[in-house]
Design a protein around this motif. Structure first.
Motif, PDB file in Angstrom:
ATOM      1  N   GLN A   1      -1.736 -27.106  19.240  1.00 10.86           N
ATOM      2  CA  GLN A   1      -2.890 -27.346  18.376  1.00 10.86           C
ATOM      3  C   GLN A   1      -3.144 -26.147  17.463  1.00 10.86           C
ATOM      4  N   GLU A   2      -3.157 -24.952  18.037  1.00  6.34           N
ATOM      5  CA  GLU A   2      -3.505 -23.776  17.243  1.00  6.34           C
ATOM      6  C   GLU A   2      -2.324 -23.277  16.416  1.00  6.34           C
ATOM      7  N   ILE A   3      -1.101 -23.428  16.926  1.00  7.76           N
ATOM      8  CA  ILE A   3       0.068 -23.074  16.109  1.00  7.76           C
ATOM      9  C   ILE A   3       0.172 -24.034  14.934  1.00  7.76           C
TER      10      ILE A   3
ATOM     11  N   PHE B   1       3.393 -15.048  19.491  1.00  4.79           N
ATOM     12  CA  PHE B   1       4.008 -15.705  18.341  1.00  4.79           C
ATOM     13  C   PHE B   1       2.964 -15.892  17.244  1.00  4.79           C
ATOM     14  N   MET B   2       1.784 -16.348  17.620  1.00  7.21           N
ATOM     15  CA  MET B   2       0.721 -16.548  16.634  1.00  7.21           C
ATOM     16  C   MET B   2       0.281 -15.225  16.005  1.00  7.21           C
ATOM     17  N   GLN B   3       0.162 -14.186  16.815  1.00  5.89           N
ATOM     18  CA  GLN B   3      -0.240 -12.890  16.264  1.00  5.89           C
ATOM     19  C   GLN B   3       0.805 -12.382  15.277  1.00  5.89           C
ATOM     20  N   SER B   4       2.078 -12.575  15.586  1.00  4.00           N
ATOM     21  CA  SER B   4       3.147 -12.131  14.687  1.00  4.00           C
ATOM     22  C   SER B   4       3.094 -12.899  13.369  1.00  4.00           C
ATOM     23  N   LEU B   5       2.826 -14.210  13.434  1.00  7.64           N
ATOM     24  CA  LEU B   5       2.762 -15.008  12.209  1.00  7.64           C
ATOM     25  C   LEU B   5       1.551 -14.626  11.359  1.00  7.64           C
ATOM     26  N   LYS B   6       0.448 -14.315  12.005  1.00  9.48           N
ATOM     27  CA  LYS B   6      -0.755 -13.931  11.252  1.00  9.48           C
ATOM     28  C   LYS B   6      -0.534 -12.655  10.449  1.00  9.48           C
ATOM     29  N   ASN B   7       0.409 -11.836  10.876  1.00 12.66           N
ATOM     30  CA  ASN B   7       0.678 -10.570  10.196  1.00 12.66           C
ATOM     31  C   ASN B   7       1.645 -10.705   9.024  1.00 12.66           C
TER      32      ASN B   7
ATOM     33  N   ASP C   1       6.216  -7.057  21.708  1.00 16.05           N
ATOM     34  CA  ASP C   1       4.867  -7.282  22.242  1.00 16.05           C
ATOM     35  C   ASP C   1       4.901  -8.094  23.531  1.00 16.05           C
ATOM     36  N   VAL C   2       5.763  -9.118  23.596  1.00  9.00           N
ATOM     37  CA  VAL C   2       5.857  -9.942  24.806  1.00  9.00           C
ATOM     38  C   VAL C   2       6.308  -9.091  25.994  1.00  9.00           C
ATOM     39  N   LYS C   3       7.313  -8.271  25.778  1.00 11.13           N
ATOM     40  CA  LYS C   3       7.871  -7.467  26.882  1.00 11.13           C
ATOM     41  C   LYS C   3       6.865  -6.453  27.414  1.00 11.13           C
ATOM     42  N   GLN C   4       5.909  -6.049  26.584  1.00  7.62           N
ATOM     43  CA  GLN C   4       4.872  -5.140  27.072  1.00  7.62           C
ATOM     44  C   GLN C   4       3.895  -5.846  27.999  1.00  7.62           C
TER      45      GLN C   4
END
Length: 301
Positions: free
Chosen positions: A92-94, A246-252, A269-272
């Motif tokens: 929905q949000e993606i 994924f959403m945060q990366s796209l927003k940037n 970011d995921v691996k952290q």
């Protein structure tokens, strides 16, 4: 997560045994006459029809014409297959992000069964043209059969005992190959989704820096939430770890960005947050051309 994974493994034992003896049990045949059927994979049309698209208020890559995103999320499983919490909120949000920031026509499939998913993949094959941009996003259970190395999506209404209602990586690959668009991205947020890329990683050093040159090539890439291991369903704000980042990366993304650059930020970011390692590679056998990449382009109408 380990408890959820153990429940799933136990639930799918019967189906996995069938796939061990017959790896093609879930595979579909090419379509004959009814290409929008849900029990076969459509064949690419010989000459896609060009179309007129609305003029965007911001378009940095005008060579991209129509944009279509198919978002599949499965959380409500039958019987002993464990339910998932995040896929429906994820799509929905993606979907909202793809529509509002990147100018995509968004089609969502919540809790869809195999036939519905295949029909919509066939629709992409038959309706998109060479200069279009297509994203397919899947969030739900996935399974790999260790003895064969073959992977599968487990759609809605699938049986834990009968794998014929699962979707094989072979059929996913055939569908991607048949989509006429030069820009095709599959995003798979499921366990063992790394089997979709294996050793065909996209190398940043090989990606062309000129977007016009990139768009002249056929780019069919796969972004997976992990390698050949289980991945997390729970994460942040009701999303999976992968979907949230994924959403945060796209927003940037400002104006446009290569897929490999989005991937590198996302993977770090995921691996952290969680011990899973997203993968990014070409879809094997899809006709991906060296130097190409998927391009994320901001486009608001």
């Amino acid at each position: 997560m380990s408890e959820l994974h153990a429940q799933k493994v136990q639930a799918l034992e019967s189906a996995v045994r069938i796939l061990e003896s017959n790896p093609a049990a879930a595979d579909l045949k090419p379509c004959g006459g009814a290409q929008l059927a849900g029990d076969c994979i459509a064949q690419r049309p010989p000459a896609p029809v060009r179309r007129t698209v609305p003029t965007p208020t911001l378009a940095h890559l005008p060579a991209i014409e129509r944009k279509v995103a198919l978002l599949i999320g499965v959380s409500d499983y039958r019987g002993s297959i464990p339910k998932l919490n995040s896929p429906l909120k994820d799509i929905q949000e993606i979907g909202k992000l793809y529509r509002e920031q990147f100018g995509y026509e968004v089609r969502t499939l919540p809790n869809a069964d195999k036939a519905t998913i295949i029909r919509e993949l066939n629709r992409l094959i038959l309706e998109t043209g060479a200069n279009d941009s297509v994203t397919v996003f899947y969030a739900g259970h996935g399974q790999v059969v260790e003895k064969t190395g073959r992977g599968y999506w487990i759609p809605g209404r699938a049986s834990a005992d009968d794998p014929t209602q699962w979707i094989s990586n072979q059929d996913i690959g055939r569908a991607l190959e048949s989509i006429p668009a030069k820009q095709v991205l599959l995003v798979s947020d499921s366990c063992y989704s790394g089997t979709l890329t294996r050793d065909a990683k996209v190398q940043k050093a090989e990606v062309l820096t000129d977007p016009a040159a990139v768009l002249a090539r056929r780019s069919v890439t796969v972004l997976s939430s992990g390698g050949e291991e289980p991945v997390a369903d729970a994460g942040k704000d009701g999303h999976s770890v992968f979907a949230w980042h994924f959403m945060q990366s796209l927003k940037n993304v400002q104006e446009w960005s290569n897929g490999v650059d989005v991937y590198e930020r996302l993977a770090s970011d995921v691996k952290q947050d969680f011990p899973q390692e997203p993968q990014y590679g070409e879809a094997i056998g899809s006709g991906h051309q060296r130097g190409g990449d998927f391009l994320f382009e901001v486009r608001r109408y």
